[in-house]
Design an enzyme around this catalytic site. Structure first.
Site, PDB file in Angstrom:
ATOM      1  N   ARG A 136       0.793  -1.208   0.071  1.00  0.00           N
ATOM      2  CA  ARG A 136       0.039   0.192   0.006  1.00  0.00           C
ATOM      3  C   ARG A 136       0.920   1.341  -0.098  1.00  0.00           C
ATOM      4  NH1 ARG A 136      -5.167  -1.108   1.134  1.00  0.00           N
ATOM      5  NH2 ARG A 136      -5.655   1.044   1.615  1.00  0.00           N
ATOM      6  N   TRP A 165       2.485   6.198   1.581  1.00  0.00           N
ATOM      7  CA  TRP A 165       2.492   6.329   0.325  1.00  0.00           C
ATOM      8  C   TRP A 165       2.055   7.963   0.218  1.00  0.00           C
ATOM      9  CZ3 TRP A 165       3.503   4.185  -4.175  1.00  0.00           C
ATOM     10  CH2 TRP A 165       3.035   4.579  -5.258  1.00  0.00           C
ATOM     11  N   ASN A 184      -4.734   6.961   6.803  1.00  0.00           N
ATOM     12  CA  ASN A 184      -4.846   6.697   5.357  1.00  0.00           C
ATOM     13  C   ASN A 184      -5.838   7.211   4.656  1.00  0.00           C
ATOM     14  OD1 ASN A 184      -4.682   5.258   2.891  1.00  0.00           O
ATOM     15  ND2 ASN A 184      -5.986   3.633   3.462  1.00  0.00           N
ATOM     16  N   GLY A 185      -5.700   8.273   3.560  1.00  0.00           N
ATOM     17  CA  GLY A 185      -6.567   8.829   2.962  1.00  0.00           C
ATOM     18  C   GLY A 185      -6.274  10.182   2.605  1.00  0.00           C
ATOM     19  N   GLU A 205      -3.964   0.547 -26.243  1.00  0.00           N
ATOM     20  CA  GLU A 205      -3.738  -0.168 -24.812  1.00  0.00           C
ATOM     21  C   GLU A 205      -4.176  -1.431 -24.829  1.00  0.00           C
ATOM     22  OE1 GLU A 205      -2.086   0.761 -22.714  1.00  0.00           O
ATOM     23  OE2 GLU A 205      -2.822  -0.151 -20.815  1.00  0.00           O
ATOM     24  N   GLU A 258       1.628  -8.108 -23.767  1.00  0.00           N
ATOM     25  CA  GLU A 258       2.448  -8.199 -22.621  1.00  0.00           C
ATOM     26  C   GLU A 258       2.335  -9.019 -21.707  1.00  0.00           C
ATOM     27  OE1 GLU A 258       3.067  -4.588 -20.400  1.00  0.00           O
ATOM     28  OE2 GLU A 258       1.369  -4.069 -20.430  1.00  0.00           O
ATOM     29  N   HIS A 304      -5.270   0.302 -45.455  1.00  0.00           N
ATOM     30  CA  HIS A 304      -3.924   0.734 -45.916  1.00  0.00           C
ATOM     31  C   HIS A 304      -2.869  -0.407 -45.507  1.00  0.00           C
ATOM     32  CE1 HIS A 304      -5.463   4.563 -46.946  1.00  0.00           C
ATOM     33  NE2 HIS A 304      -6.095   4.525 -45.955  1.00  0.00           N
ATOM     34  N   LYS A 337       8.916  -3.284 -13.826  1.00  0.00           N
ATOM     35  CA  LYS A 337       7.738  -2.287 -13.607  1.00  0.00           C
ATOM     36  C   LYS A 337       8.341  -1.053 -13.941  1.00  0.00           C
ATOM     37  CE  LYS A 337       3.833  -1.156 -12.076  1.00  0.00           C
ATOM     38  NZ  LYS A 337       2.865  -1.181 -13.161  1.00  0.00           N
TER      39      LYS A 337
HETATM   40  O1  M6R Z   1       6.207   4.254 -15.031  1.00  0.00           O
HETATM   41  P1  M6R Z   1       5.979   4.810 -16.215  1.00  0.00           P
HETATM   42  O2  M6R Z   1       4.682   4.957 -16.302  1.00  0.00           O
HETATM   43  O3  M6R Z   1       6.842   5.845 -16.857  1.00  0.00           O
HETATM   44  O4  M6R Z   1       6.153   3.495 -17.376  1.00  0.00           O
HETATM   45  C1  M6R Z   1       5.899   3.556 -18.463  1.00  0.00           C
HETATM   46  C2  M6R Z   1       5.899   1.943 -19.234  1.00  0.00           C
HETATM   47  O5  M6R Z   1       7.131   1.426 -18.920  1.00  0.00           O
HETATM   48  C3  M6R Z   1       4.744   1.517 -18.938  1.00  0.00           C
HETATM   49  O6  M6R Z   1       3.545   1.958 -18.980  1.00  0.00           O
HETATM   50  C4  M6R Z   1       4.727  -0.160 -19.676  1.00  0.00           C
HETATM   51  O7  M6R Z   1       4.339   0.484 -20.835  1.00  0.00           O
HETATM   52  C5  M6R Z   1       3.583  -1.072 -18.814  1.00  0.00           C
HETATM   53  N1  M6R Z   1       4.277  -2.398 -18.577  1.00  0.00           N
HETATM   54  C6  M6R Z   1       2.556  -1.322 -19.688  1.00  0.00           C
HETATM   55  O8  M6R Z   1       1.632  -2.107 -19.005  1.00  0.00           O
END
Ligand code: M6R
Length: 611
Positions: free
Chosen positions: A27, A74, A100-101, A484, A491, A507, A606
């Site tokens: 969190r 956070w 928290n909030g 998206e 992915e 095209h 990440k």
């Molecule tokens: O932390 P960020 O938003 O800058 O990251 C950008 C990309 O690396 C991120 O959005 C990536 O494309 C994700 N894995 C998509 O799900």
């Protein structure tokens, strides 16, 4: 989003609290703190950084007592630092609060308390609660908390202890999660069940507006006006491993489900109910700068770039300012032209993406004003920008971005309304209408989640689950939705997927259409609906497998599609926020059916902190 834990009983409070905080570290993890009532006083230890630093500090300086509260943070108001970490205290250091909030009227409360002679130590919204409780304290902590909360607007789950009450924790909830755990001659509070599952399975789920007086041998619950409340004690039967994910098999699925609340949080404090105004003071852009702006440059990577595309469509349509959308990795290697009065909006969940950071540095050197949309408070992107809109989405653990995307789109919607009004191209009435549409979105996301069984069934069909390749098509606001949706599928499921503007089909990509190719078509109500239906017919004529995402009630689309996923009717410019959720769910269930490691897909990280 933060985590709170409290304990009263015979065990060591710091052990119970730290064990609970570790279960809540998902969190937030930028700083932490624990306070206990001990020897007639309050003792506290705080640390900056992850909980392991707090563990080390406590090993060196153990805290003892019979009751305590703790927090893992956070940051929302005030950068991550020891002074901003919780617990926060009244001036005498006799009352301690974890929270928290977000307290929406904290500035007003802070000004009022300051005028009454209070000195603040931190930049947080939370500290106002500690001073308010002190203001109303006349020997009854439960009564003082109830009274203090009458002055507060916003979201909170709080735990309060005081030097004078070595046998009492007062806790309250409004908008942020809070549970009370009941043991034998002991009790717990926590943001989430996993924090206390090791110790008890008997739980009270505290509801909005409820305040609890918790002692080791009993409890009392009332609303803030003192009306008694009865709650049923529930027994939790989750297994321990599933607990951190609140029973979801993956963080990604949990984060998809969090989106109704996430969008409420992104809007919180920025648009008041019935308001015709958006407030984004932390962007640090004056009305004069908004008026003078000649060009906006949006830079980002991956999913954040798709959110940037939603932003471009919104800003150009409503605020009437030209927008250049750039992949940060490209921006840094060309010679970008930055005319006078350019505003750059970088978008980043982590705030640490190397390319986005470099794009910011270049734009600043060339004289742009930089105001970013970022999730992680105090991250590099936030610190290097002149201003920021924090997404308030809470930590995103799944590598595939879900809630960060929808909250970034929401932040762009807020910015658009703000800029359009400031430039005099949107009337107050129109702004009010747009804000009402935005505020309606969380319920629409919840509707999609409540109807997910159909998506689960579709994702199990071999034509989708075992596909080699897929296309995603959309137009106008939902072209980014197609990009998206395709990114999500590829992915996490490793199915090759491409997103296209539907008008581009003829095209080139139409050559790929066969009776084995799923084509996901975003065809919600709106200006380009008829054009989308024509594209769908072209695909059907070539025997492609059309899976349409359409507006509830659109029966006609069924005759052109093999399958349909419905979403609730929605204001077209904001439809990408709603459409994102079924596309995320579809990708998730396809990947899960294929046995993929959904939360940590191969080769990905990440946060991409290198080029
Ligand atoms: O932390 P960020 O938003 O800058 O990251 C950008 C990309 O690396 C991120 O959005 C990536 O494309 C994700 N894995 C998509 O799900």
């Amino acid at each position: 989003m933060c985590g709170i834990v409290g304990y009263i009983g015979d065990k060591s409070p710091t052990e119970v609290i730290m064990s609970g905080l570790h279960r809540l570290e998902y969190r937030g993890y930028d700083s932490a703190g624990v306070a206990v009532v001990n020897n007639g006083g309050l003792q506290c230890i705080k640390s900056l950084g992850k909980l392991k630093i707090m563990d080390q500090k406590l090993a060196e300086q153990p805290l003892d007592g019979k009751l305590g509260i703790g927090h893992t943070r956070w940051a929302t108001h005030g950068v991550p630092s020891e002074v901003n970490s919780h617990p926060h205290f009244d001036m005498q250091k006799e009352i301690a609060v974890v929270h928290n909030g977000i307290i929406e009227n904290y500035q007003e409360l802070r000004d009022q308390l300051t005028a009454e002679g209070v000195t603040f130590r931190s930049q947080t919204d939370t500290e106002t609660i500690a001073h308010l409780v002190r203001k109303y304290y006349q020997g009854d902590l439960f009564a003082a908390v109830k009274r203090a909360l009458q002055d507060v607007t916003g979201a909170y789950a709080i735990g309060v202890i005081s030097k004078d009450n070595p046998d009492l924790i007062v806790a309250a909830r409004h908008g942020s999660p809070l549970i009370v755990g009941l043991g034998d001659d002991e009790a717990y509070i926590a943001s989430d069940v996993p924090a206390i599952m090791k110790y008890t399975r008997k739980v009270l789920y505290i509801d909005n507006g409820q305040v609890c007086e918790i002692r080791r041998d009993g409890y009392k619950i009332e609303d803030v006006h003192g009306n008694p409340v009865q709650l049923e004690v529930k027994t939790v039967d989750w297994d321990d491993a599933a607990a951190e994910k609140e029973g979801y098999p993956h963080f990604m699925l949990k984060e998809i489900h969090q989106q109704p609340d996430v969008i409420r949080n992104t809007l919180r404090g920025r648009v008041d109910e019935g308001s015709e105004e958006v407030k984004l003071p932390d962007m640090n852009i004056s009305v004069e700068e908004l008026k003078a702006c000649q060009k906006i440059v949006i830079v980002a990577c991956g999913t954040a770039w798709h959110a940037g595309m939603v932003g471009k469509y919104l800003i150009e349509k409503f605020a009437k300012v030209p927008v250049e959308l750039d992949l940060a990795s490209e921006y840094r290697y060309r010679d970008p032209i930055v005319p006078e009065h350019t505003i750059m909006i970088p978008v980043s969940q982590s705030g640490e993406t190397a390319d986005t950071l470099e794009a910011i540095r270049i734009a600043k050197r060339l004289g742009a004003k930089v105001a970013s949309i970022v999730n992680v408070v105090g991250s590099s992107v936030a610190r290097e920008s002149h201003g920021v809109v924090y997404q308030q989405a809470g930590p995103e653990i799944g590598v595939a971005s879900t809630k960060a995307y929808t909250s970034q789109c929401t932040a762009f919607a807020l910015f658009t309304i703000w800029m359009a009004e400031a430039r005099g191209v949107m009337s107050k009435a129109q702004a009010k209408e747009m804000i009402a549409h935005l505020r309606a979105i969380p319920d629409k996301l919840q509707w999609v989640i409540d109807h997910k069984q159909h998506i689960i069934d579709l994702a199990a069909l071999p034509k989708y689950r075992d596909a080699q390749s897929a296309l995603y098509l959309g137009r106008n606001y939902n072209f980014p939705s197609a990009l998206e949706g395709a990114l999500k599928l590829k992915e996490i499921s490793y199915i090759h997927a491409e997103g296209y503007a539907a008008g581009e089909m003829k095209h080139g990509p139409i050559a790929l259409v066969t009776d084995e190719l799923p084509v996901v078509c975003v065809a919600v109500e709106g200006d380009t609906y008829d054009k989308m239906v024509s594209n769908i017919q072209e695909i059907r004529a070539r025997r492609g497998i059309v899976l349409s995402v359409a507006t509830e009630g659109d029966e006609g689309i069924k005759q052109h599609s093999e399958d349909v996923i419905y979403v609730p009717s929605c204001h077209e410019p904001f439809s990408p926020i709603v459409v994102a959720v079924p596309l995320q769910l579809f990708a998730y269930y396809v990947a899960a059916n294929r046995g993929c490691d959904v939360d940590q897909p191969r080769n990905l990280a990440k946060s991409v902190t290198v080029e």
